[in-house]
Scaffold this motif. Structure first.
Motif, short mmCIF file in Angstrom:
data_model
loop_
_atom_site.label_atom_id
_atom_site.label_comp_id
_atom_site.label_asym_id
_atom_site.label_seq_id
_atom_site.Cartn_x
_atom_site.Cartn_y
_atom_site.Cartn_z
N ASP A 152 1.46 -0.44 -10.82
CA ASP A 152 0.55 0.31 -9.96
C ASP A 152 -0.89 0.07 -10.37
O ASP A 152 -1.20 -0.06 -11.57
CB ASP A 152 0.87 1.80 -10.03
N VAL A 153 -1.77 0.03 -9.36
CA VAL A 153 -3.18 -0.19 -9.63
C VAL A 153 -4.01 0.60 -8.63
O VAL A 153 -3.61 0.76 -7.47
CB VAL A 153 -3.51 -1.70 -9.57
N HIS A 154 -5.15 1.11 -9.07
CA HIS A 154 -6.04 1.86 -8.18
C HIS A 154 -6.80 0.89 -7.28
O HIS A 154 -7.26 -0.18 -7.74
CB HIS A 154 -7.03 2.68 -9.02
N PRO A 155 -6.96 1.21 -6.00
CA PRO A 155 -7.63 0.27 -5.08
C PRO A 155 -9.09 -0.02 -5.44
O PRO A 155 -9.63 -1.02 -4.98
CB PRO A 155 -7.52 0.96 -3.71
N LYS A 156 -9.72 0.79 -6.27
CA LYS A 156 -11.10 0.51 -6.63
C LYS A 156 -11.22 -0.75 -7.49
O LYS A 156 -12.31 -1.33 -7.62
CB LYS A 156 -11.71 1.70 -7.37
N TYR A 157 -10.09 -1.19 -8.08
CA TYR A 157 -10.10 -2.40 -8.89
C TYR A 157 -9.79 -3.65 -8.07
O TYR A 157 -9.76 -4.75 -8.62
CB TYR A 157 -9.07 -2.30 -10.03
N LEU A 158 -9.54 -3.50 -6.77
CA LEU A 158 -9.03 -4.61 -5.95
C LEU A 158 -10.13 -5.22 -5.10
O LEU A 158 -11.02 -4.53 -4.60
CB LEU A 158 -7.90 -4.12 -5.04
N LYS A 159 -10.01 -6.54 -4.91
CA LYS A 159 -10.89 -7.27 -3.99
C LYS A 159 -10.02 -8.20 -3.16
O LYS A 159 -9.25 -9.00 -3.71
CB LYS A 159 -11.94 -8.06 -4.76
N THR A 160 -10.12 -8.12 -1.84
CA THR A 160 -9.26 -8.90 -0.95
C THR A 160 -9.69 -10.37 -0.94
O THR A 160 -10.86 -10.69 -0.77
CB THR A 160 -9.33 -8.36 0.49
N ILE A 161 -8.71 -11.25 -1.15
CA ILE A 161 -8.93 -12.70 -1.05
C ILE A 161 -8.52 -13.18 0.34
O ILE A 161 -9.20 -13.98 0.96
CB ILE A 161 -8.11 -13.46 -2.12
N HIS A 162 -7.37 -12.71 0.81
CA HIS A 162 -6.82 -13.16 2.08
C HIS A 162 -6.04 -12.02 2.72
O HIS A 162 -5.17 -11.45 2.08
CB HIS A 162 -5.92 -14.38 1.87
N ILE B 262 0.83 -1.21 0.00
CA ILE B 262 0.00 0.00 0.00
C ILE B 262 0.86 1.26 0.00
O ILE B 262 2.02 1.24 0.44
CB ILE B 262 -0.97 0.02 1.20
N ARG B 263 0.32 2.30 -0.54
CA ARG B 263 0.83 3.65 -0.37
C ARG B 263 -0.33 4.48 0.16
O ARG B 263 -1.49 4.12 -0.05
CB ARG B 263 1.33 4.22 -1.70
N PHE B 264 -0.04 5.56 0.84
CA PHE B 264 -1.10 6.34 1.45
C PHE B 264 -1.67 7.35 0.44
O PHE B 264 -1.75 8.55 0.68
CB PHE B 264 -0.60 7.00 2.73
N ARG B 265 -2.00 6.78 -0.71
CA ARG B 265 -2.70 7.49 -1.78
C ARG B 265 -3.30 6.39 -2.66
O ARG B 265 -2.82 5.23 -2.60
CB ARG B 265 -1.76 8.39 -2.58
N PRO B 266 -4.30 6.66 -3.43
CA PRO B 266 -4.96 5.59 -4.20
C PRO B 266 -4.12 5.10 -5.38
O PRO B 266 -4.49 5.26 -6.55
CB PRO B 266 -6.26 6.24 -4.65
N ARG B 267 -2.98 4.54 -5.07
CA ARG B 267 -2.08 4.03 -6.11
C ARG B 267 -1.21 2.94 -5.46
O ARG B 267 -0.13 3.23 -4.96
CB ARG B 267 -1.24 5.16 -6.68
N PHE B 268 -1.68 1.70 -5.44
CA PHE B 268 -0.99 0.61 -4.77
C PHE B 268 -0.09 -0.14 -5.77
O PHE B 268 -0.33 -0.12 -6.98
CB PHE B 268 -1.99 -0.38 -4.18
N LYS B 269 0.92 -0.79 -5.22
CA LYS B 269 1.81 -1.61 -6.04
C LYS B 269 1.35 -3.07 -5.96
O LYS B 269 1.26 -3.64 -4.88
CB LYS B 269 3.25 -1.49 -5.53
N LEU B 270 1.04 -3.66 -7.10
CA LEU B 270 0.59 -5.05 -7.17
C LEU B 270 1.70 -5.90 -7.78
O LEU B 270 2.22 -5.57 -8.84
CB LEU B 270 -0.68 -5.15 -8.03
N THR B 271 2.04 -6.98 -7.09
CA THR B 271 3.08 -7.91 -7.58
C THR B 271 2.41 -9.23 -7.92
O THR B 271 1.77 -9.85 -7.06
CB THR B 271 4.16 -8.13 -6.52
N THR B 272 2.56 -9.66 -9.16
CA THR B 272 1.95 -10.91 -9.61
C THR B 272 2.75 -11.48 -10.77
O THR B 272 3.17 -10.74 -11.65
CB THR B 272 0.49 -10.68 -10.04
N GLY B 273 3.00 -12.77 -10.73
CA GLY B 273 3.68 -13.43 -11.84
C GLY B 273 5.05 -12.87 -12.16
O GLY B 273 5.45 -12.84 -13.32
N GLY B 274 5.78 -12.39 -11.15
CA GLY B 274 7.12 -11.87 -11.37
C GLY B 274 7.18 -10.45 -11.87
O GLY B 274 8.27 -9.94 -12.14
N LYS B 275 6.04 -9.78 -12.02
CA LYS B 275 6.05 -8.38 -12.46
C LYS B 275 5.25 -7.53 -11.47
O LYS B 275 4.39 -8.04 -10.75
CB LYS B 275 5.48 -8.23 -13.87
N SER B 276 5.54 -6.24 -11.46
CA SER B 276 4.87 -5.31 -10.55
C SER B 276 4.38 -4.09 -11.34
O SER B 276 5.04 -3.64 -12.27
CB SER B 276 5.83 -4.86 -9.44
#
Length: 327
Positions: A308-318, A292-306
């Protein structure tokens, strides 16, 4: 900074010379964390499954004998334990593969990295596993000459040969404390040896893996184990982040401070999420972990790449719990 940390808010601290004794059963934090992780997962699994008993493999490793197989007599007074074969140790250390060609599931021979005819010893740091073909081809050549056309393999073999025995040391130091902690759960705890685990696995025709070994611990192992199609969940302790609040430059001067808040928009660093990105370069559906960053611009790491993504597109799994999961 160190002096300041020691002196502030410590007016009523007890004198240090009164804090020297350690309670019975004390372990270094690195070893305590290993036991704490097992305790955590025993509690979690008991919530999900009707566990009636626990089986523990009580293995002890002879560190002296691994380093010097010829040790005997009074020399053992400098060591602690005995009774684990060198070949079994080498099978574990070299992942049951030929050190030179990487072949698996063939008869292996114990190979001297520096040949005995050239002054090599029987110390475990000079031993590796080799298939018959590689052993014959190497002969008594120096390993640098034998692998001169494969510098990456040479580097890997020399590094693995000098790998420390820290895991064996950790097992030796924690085995009885772990047994006492498991007893405190109130469940009956069965102890088994490494030899019995191997016997159970071989008589039932089960391949060698950590997960299947765990199913074969102790005399209570059933005659038939239904393991076809079983895919173990691999869990790795990653911690809950650092405790350091102030970052410094190479001279020790403060240059940044960690924020007090851990959450932003109901998300926390380490959460496992699904991202459904609708537009842009990274449009698509992803599963990964966020920072997380304290602004609506989080860093997402998946499949070896990272990215930025807006939190409105995110849904928590765990939610982040200090562990990393894989299958």
């Amino acid at each position: 900074m160190r002096r300041g940390r020691r002196n502030r808010k410590t007016r009523y601290r007890k004198p240090r010379f009164l804090n020297r004794t350690r309670k019975e059963g004390w372990l270094p934090p690195s070893l305590e964390s290993r036991i704490a992780n097992i305790e955590t997962w025993v509690r979690r699994i008991r919530k999900l499954c009707p566990i009636t008993a626990i089986s523990q493999e009580l293995v002890r490793f002879d560190l002296q004998h691994k380093q010097n197989p010829e040790i005997s007599g009074i020399e053992y007074q400098r060591g602690e334990l005995f009774g684990f074969e060198v070949k079994e140790y080498l099978l574990a250390k070299w992942n049951r593969k030929c050190a030179y060609c990487g072949i698996e599931n063939v008869p292996f021979e114990i190979e001297h990295i520096l040949a005995k005819s050239k002054g090599g010893s029987n110390r475990v740091s000079n031993l590796c596993l080799s298939c018959h073909s590689c052993n014959q081809n190497k002969g008594n050549q120096p390993i640098e000459e034998f692998l001169k056309r494969e510098p990456e393999v040479l580097k890997r073999v020399l590094a693995q040969a000098k790998a420390p025995l820290k895991d064996a040391t950790a097992v030796n130091a924690t085995r009885w404390e772990l047994y006492r902690r498991l007893q405190s759960t109130g469940l009956p705890v069965e102890l088994g040896s490494g030899g019995l685990t191997k016997f159970n696995r071989q008589t039932r025709g089960i391949e060698k893996t950590h997960a299947f070994d765990a199913a074969c611990v102790g005399a209570s192992t059933p005659e038939k184990l239904l393991l076809n199609g079983i895919k173990p969940l691999i869990i790795k302790a990653k911690g809950h982040g650092r405790r350091q609040r102030c970052g410094t430059n190479k001279f020790g001067f403060p240059i940044r401070h960690a924020p007090r808040e851990k959450f932003f928009l109901c998300f926390q660093t380490g959460d496992l999420v699904t991202a459904n990105v609708l537009t842009g370069k990274y449009a698509g559906t992803y599963t990964g972990r966020i920072a997380i960053r304290f602004r609506p611009r989080f860093k997402l790491t998946t499949g070896g790449k990272s990215f930025d993504v807006h939190p409105k597109y995110l849904k928590t799994i765990h939610k982040a719990d200090g562990y990393e999961y894989a299958s």
